[in-house]
Design a protein around this motif. Structure first.
Motif, short mmCIF file in Angstrom:
data_model
loop_
_atom_site.label_atom_id
_atom_site.label_comp_id
_atom_site.label_asym_id
_atom_site.label_seq_id
_atom_site.Cartn_x
_atom_site.Cartn_y
_atom_site.Cartn_z
N GLU A 1 0.83 -1.21 0.00
CA GLU A 1 0.00 0.00 0.00
C GLU A 1 0.86 1.25 0.00
O GLU A 1 0.52 2.26 -0.63
N VAL A 2 1.99 1.21 0.71
CA VAL A 2 2.92 2.34 0.68
C VAL A 2 3.37 2.59 -0.75
O VAL A 2 3.37 3.73 -1.24
N GLY A 3 3.74 1.52 -1.45
CA GLY A 3 4.17 1.67 -2.83
C GLY A 3 3.07 2.24 -3.72
O GLY A 3 3.33 3.07 -4.60
N ASP A 4 1.82 1.83 -3.48
CA ASP A 4 0.70 2.31 -4.29
C ASP A 4 0.37 3.78 -4.03
O ASP A 4 -0.14 4.47 -4.91
N ARG A 5 0.65 4.25 -2.82
CA ARG A 5 0.27 5.62 -2.45
C ARG A 5 1.32 6.67 -2.86
O ARG A 5 1.03 7.87 -2.82
N ALA B 1 3.20 7.35 7.33
CA ALA B 1 2.31 7.86 8.36
C ALA B 1 0.85 7.82 7.91
O ALA B 1 -0.05 7.54 8.72
N SER B 2 0.59 8.07 6.64
CA SER B 2 -0.80 8.04 6.14
C SER B 2 -1.35 6.63 6.17
O SER B 2 -2.52 6.41 6.51
N VAL B 3 -0.51 5.64 5.85
CA VAL B 3 -0.93 4.24 5.93
C VAL B 3 -1.19 3.87 7.39
O VAL B 3 -2.14 3.15 7.71
N ALA B 4 -0.34 4.37 8.29
CA ALA B 4 -0.53 4.11 9.71
C ALA B 4 -1.87 4.64 10.20
O ALA B 4 -2.61 3.96 10.92
N MET B 5 -2.21 5.85 9.79
CA MET B 5 -3.48 6.46 10.21
C MET B 5 -4.66 5.65 9.68
O MET B 5 -5.65 5.44 10.39
N GLU B 6 -4.54 5.19 8.45
CA GLU B 6 -5.62 4.43 7.82
C GLU B 6 -5.88 3.10 8.53
O GLU B 6 -7.02 2.64 8.63
N HIS B 7 -4.79 2.50 9.06
CA HIS B 7 -4.91 1.16 9.62
C HIS B 7 -4.68 1.12 11.13
O HIS B 7 -4.51 0.04 11.71
N ASP B 8 -4.69 2.28 11.78
CA ASP B 8 -4.56 2.36 13.24
C ASP B 8 -3.26 1.75 13.73
O ASP B 8 -3.22 0.94 14.65
N LEU B 9 -2.17 2.17 13.09
CA LEU B 9 -0.84 1.72 13.47
C LEU B 9 -0.04 2.90 14.02
O LEU B 9 -0.42 4.06 13.85
#
Length: 212
Positions: free
Chosen positions: A48-52, A97-105
Motif C-alpha cells: 500500500e505504501v508503494g501504491d500511495r 504515516a498516512s498508511v498508519a493512520m488508515e490502519h490504526d498503526l
C-alpha cells in the motif's frame, strides 16, 4: 564483572551482550504498532505504501531485516513493527504515516531503528527483491545477515529468532559464523565462547554443527 561474562553468556542469561545505552533500541510508549503484524499484513501494508507514492519521482529502496523479514517469509508468526536498515526521506515518511493512520498503526510502524546495527560487511547486492513497484523497491536482507545482526544483539527474542533462522543461514561451521560476525562487527569485543554459543543455537534447532 570478570572477562568470562561474554556476549554468549549474557544472552543465555537473557541480557544483551552490549551495555552501551546509545546503541540499544528503546521502546517508546505510543510508538509501537497497536496490533501484531503477520506476514500477510506486512506484505499488504508495504504494498500500500508503494501504491500511495506519487507516480513521478525516483524509486525508494527499503531493505527489510529483523523479525519483520522473518514474518514476511512466514518464519515468525508476527512482529510489532517493520525494521529497515536505511534512513528515508520526507516523502516516504509522510506516506508511511498516512498508511498508519488508515490502519490504526503507530506512525513509525515502518522505521529505521535497525540502522544502528547495520553490519560493516552488508552488501545490498546480495538482497532479494520482495516487492518492486515503480516508486518503491523492497529488498529482503539475506537470512544469514539477519542472523549475524541478531547474534550481535543476542537479546532473548533474538535468540529465539536465531534458532528458527539457523536451517536457512547456510553456515557450515561455527568458525564460519564467528568469522562472519567479526567481519560484520570488527569493533565487537573478543568472545572466546562465541563458537560454543553458535553450536548451542544450532543444537536447539535440531542440527549438529562442527566447530571448524
Amino acid at each position: 564483572m570478570d572477562q568470562a561474562d561474554t556476549c554468549a553468556h549474557r544472552a543465555l542469561e537473557g541480557r544483551s551482550p552490549h551495555h552501551d545505552p546509545v546503541v540499544q533500541p528503546v521502546a517508546r510508549e505510543g510508538l509501537m504498532a497497536v496490533r501484531p503484524l503477520d506476514g500477510a499484513a506486512i506484505r499488504a501494508l508495504v504494498g500500500e505504501v508503494g501504491d500511495r507514492l506519487a507516480p513521478a519521482g525516483p524509486q525508494h529502496v527499503v531493505v527489510i531485516v529483523g523479525g519483520s523479514l522473518l514474518a514476511w517469509h512466514d518464519l515468525r508468526d508476527s512482529t510489532e513493527d517493520v525494521d529497515r536498515i536505511q534512513r528515508f526521506g520526507d516523502e516516504l515518511r509522510v506516506v508511511i504515516a498516512s498508511v498508519a493512520m488508515e490502519h490504526d498503526l503507530a506512525p513509525d510502524w515502518l522505521n529505521a531503528n535497525a540502522a544502528m546495527f547495520t553490519p560493516a560487511s552488508f552488501d545490498r547486492r546480495m538482497c532479494t527483491a520482495l516487492l518492486d513497484r515503480p516508486r518503491l523497491l523492497v529488498l529482503g536482507a539475506r537470512i544469514r545477515d539477519v542472523f549475524i545482526i541478531k547474534l550481535y544483539r543476542a537479546a532473548p527474542n533474538d535468540v529465539a529468532d536465531m534458532i528458527v533462522m539457523w536451517p536457512h543461514t547456510g553456515f557450515a561451521s561455527a568458525r564460519e559464523v564467528v568469522e562472519a560476525f567479526y567481519e560484520a562487527y570488527p569493533l565487537a569485543p573478543d568472545d572466546e565462547f562465541l563458537d560454543e554459543f553458535v553450536i548451542g543455537i544450532a543444537a536447539r534447532a535440531g542440527l549438529e554443527l562442527p566447530k571448524d
